[in-house]
Design a protein around this motif. Structure first.
Motif, PDB file in Angstrom:
ATOM      1  N   ASP A 154       0.816  -1.352   0.135  1.00 14.07           N
ATOM      2  CA  ASP A 154      -0.085  -0.027  -0.182  1.00 14.07           C
ATOM      3  C   ASP A 154       0.941   1.377   0.061  1.00 14.07           C
ATOM      4  OD1 ASP A 154      -2.202  -1.380   2.509  1.00 14.07           O
ATOM      5  OD2 ASP A 154      -1.971  -1.937   0.385  1.00 14.07           O
ATOM      6  N   LYS A 155       0.692   2.307  -0.825  1.00 18.20           N
ATOM      7  CA  LYS A 155       1.352   3.579  -0.970  1.00 18.20           C
ATOM      8  C   LYS A 155       0.511   4.732  -1.082  1.00 18.20           C
ATOM      9  CE  LYS A 155       5.423   1.740  -0.692  1.00 18.20           C
ATOM     10  NZ  LYS A 155       6.540   1.998   0.480  1.00 18.20           N
ATOM     11  N   SER A 156       1.063   5.747  -0.672  1.00 22.10           N
ATOM     12  CA  SER A 156       0.475   7.135  -0.820  1.00 22.10           C
ATOM     13  C   SER A 156       1.264   8.100  -1.632  1.00 22.10           C
ATOM     14  CB  SER A 156      -0.068   7.581   0.367  1.00 22.10           C
ATOM     15  OG  SER A 156      -0.828   6.848   1.139  1.00 22.10           O
ATOM     16  N   LYS A 184       1.288  12.341  -2.213  1.00 16.24           N
ATOM     17  CA  LYS A 184       0.531  13.546  -1.651  1.00 16.24           C
ATOM     18  C   LYS A 184       0.767  14.697  -2.720  1.00 16.24           C
ATOM     19  CE  LYS A 184       1.507  12.684   3.175  1.00 16.24           C
ATOM     20  NZ  LYS A 184       2.112  13.050   4.419  1.00 16.24           N
ATOM     21  N   SER A 194      -7.773   5.338  -3.397  1.00 16.37           N
ATOM     22  CA  SER A 194      -8.911   6.292  -2.855  1.00 16.37           C
ATOM     23  C   SER A 194      -8.268   7.579  -2.515  1.00 16.37           C
ATOM     24  CB  SER A 194      -9.160   5.548  -1.384  1.00 16.37           C
ATOM     25  OG  SER A 194      -8.149   5.048  -0.576  1.00 16.37           O
ATOM     26  N   LYS A 221      -8.199  11.427  -1.005  1.00 15.58           N
ATOM     27  CA  LYS A 221      -8.521  12.091   0.224  1.00 15.58           C
ATOM     28  C   LYS A 221      -8.012  13.604   0.165  1.00 15.58           C
ATOM     29  CE  LYS A 221      -8.839   8.547   3.803  1.00 15.58           C
ATOM     30  NZ  LYS A 221      -9.036   7.327   2.917  1.00 15.58           N
ATOM     31  N   ASN A 257      -4.691  14.050  -1.650  1.00 15.57           N
ATOM     32  CA  ASN A 257      -3.841  12.730  -1.636  1.00 15.57           C
ATOM     33  C   ASN A 257      -4.356  11.525  -2.197  1.00 15.57           C
ATOM     34  OD1 ASN A 257      -2.197  14.532   0.016  1.00 15.57           O
ATOM     35  ND2 ASN A 257      -3.224  13.822   1.875  1.00 15.57           N
ATOM     36  N   LEU A 258      -3.468  10.529  -2.769  1.00 20.54           N
ATOM     37  CA  LEU A 258      -3.887   9.398  -3.277  1.00 20.54           C
ATOM     38  C   LEU A 258      -3.284   8.243  -2.715  1.00 20.54           C
ATOM     39  CD1 LEU A 258      -5.616   8.343  -5.727  1.00 20.54           C
ATOM     40  CD2 LEU A 258      -3.450   8.228  -7.099  1.00 20.54           C
ATOM     41  N   HIS A 259      -4.147   7.252  -2.103  1.00 14.80           N
ATOM     42  CA  HIS A 259      -3.732   6.130  -1.471  1.00 14.80           C
ATOM     43  C   HIS A 259      -3.969   5.122  -2.388  1.00 14.80           C
ATOM     44  CE1 HIS A 259      -2.216   3.892   1.726  1.00 14.80           C
ATOM     45  NE2 HIS A 259      -3.462   3.170   1.556  1.00 14.80           N
ATOM     46  N   ASN A 272      -4.088   0.478  -2.228  1.00 13.91           N
ATOM     47  CA  ASN A 272      -3.944  -0.420  -1.608  1.00 13.91           C
ATOM     48  C   ASN A 272      -3.593  -1.589  -2.818  1.00 13.91           C
ATOM     49  OD1 ASN A 272      -4.605   0.473   0.768  1.00 13.91           O
ATOM     50  ND2 ASN A 272      -6.826   0.269   0.276  1.00 13.91           N
TER      51      ASN A 272
END
Lengths: 115, 115
Positions: free
Chosen positions: B18-20, B22, B65, B67, B75-77, B79
């Motif tokens: 899982d990564k994000s 920003k 997802s 946010k 931000n983009l997460h 999974n």
């Protein structure tokens, strides 16, 4: 389905020559925008032309729009090596009830200007 | 004083992680976007937020997802990363108008490589 289609896919010219890129689209639009992308960077907005405009200039850039043919062209005059980049058109579709939806980008024209 | 900044610039990770990513903009824009650019340079919108409210949600796997804690950040997460997620992800912002799409201001992209 994809809205804008640029032509040619790739273009190689000598410094000082003019470069012409074309964009065709399928539906009615509010405006059409041209962007430039240098290698490894984000897109940079160049020029916006509205559906009631036929031609627009910005420095060495000249954009035309023919809504009857659903096409636009971007002309870069007296090209420089620094103009080497990919150029994208993006169309702003006109909704039947008015207003706009998301911008839709074409696949771009890769321009190489040789010194 | 970068207008649209996203981090990290490069992200290499293994399948299943899982990564994000920003994104922040200091242009005072009320609308932010995530775009995905594939290896053929095709740019496709994924999400758009206006004043922290989701307004565009394209057909994207729900492993993605977005946010938006405030209108300056999106931000983009992601999974359970898959090989096919490898691409360059661009954040962008604009001032939203009801009648047409304004020009977008892009960040410099995050190159995601899933191994």
């Amino acid at each position: 389905s994809q809205q804008g289609e640029e032509d040619p896919q790739a273009l190689s010219i000598q410094e000082g020559e003019n470069a012409t890129m074309n964009c065709s689209y399928k539906t009615s639009i509010n405006n059409l925008q041209w962007y430039r992308q240098n290698s490894g960077r984000g897109l940079v907005h160049l020029i916006l032309i509205r559906s009631n405009e036929r031609e627009k200039h910005s420095g060495r850039l000249r954009v035309t729009l023919d809504t009857s043919k659903k096409s636009s062209s971007l002309l870069i005059t007296a090209s420089r090596a620094a103009d080497t980049a990919s150029y994208f058109c993006a169309t702003d579709p006109l909704l039947t009830q008015g207003g706009s939806e998301k911008l839709v980008f074409g696949k771009g024209t890769k321009l190489t200007v040789n010194p | 004083d970068t207008a649209v900044s996203q981090t990290p610039k490069y992200l290499v990770t293994q399948m299943g992680n899982d990564k994000s990513i920003k994104c922040e903009q200091n242009l005072g824009h009320d609308t932010m976007y995530w775009y995905k650019q594939d290896s053929k340079k095709f740019l496709k919108i994924m999400f758009s937020y206006n004043n922290k409210e989701l307004i565009i949600n394209e057909t994207v796997p729900n492993r993605f997802s977005p946010k938006s804690p405030d209108k300056a950040h999106l931000n983009l997460h992601i999974n359970s990363l898959e090989l096919g997620d490898s691409a360059v992800y661009f954040c962008a912002s604009s001032s939203r108008k009801k009648t047409e799409n304004s020009p977008l201001h892009f960040g410099n992209g995050t190159r995601l490589t899933v191994t």
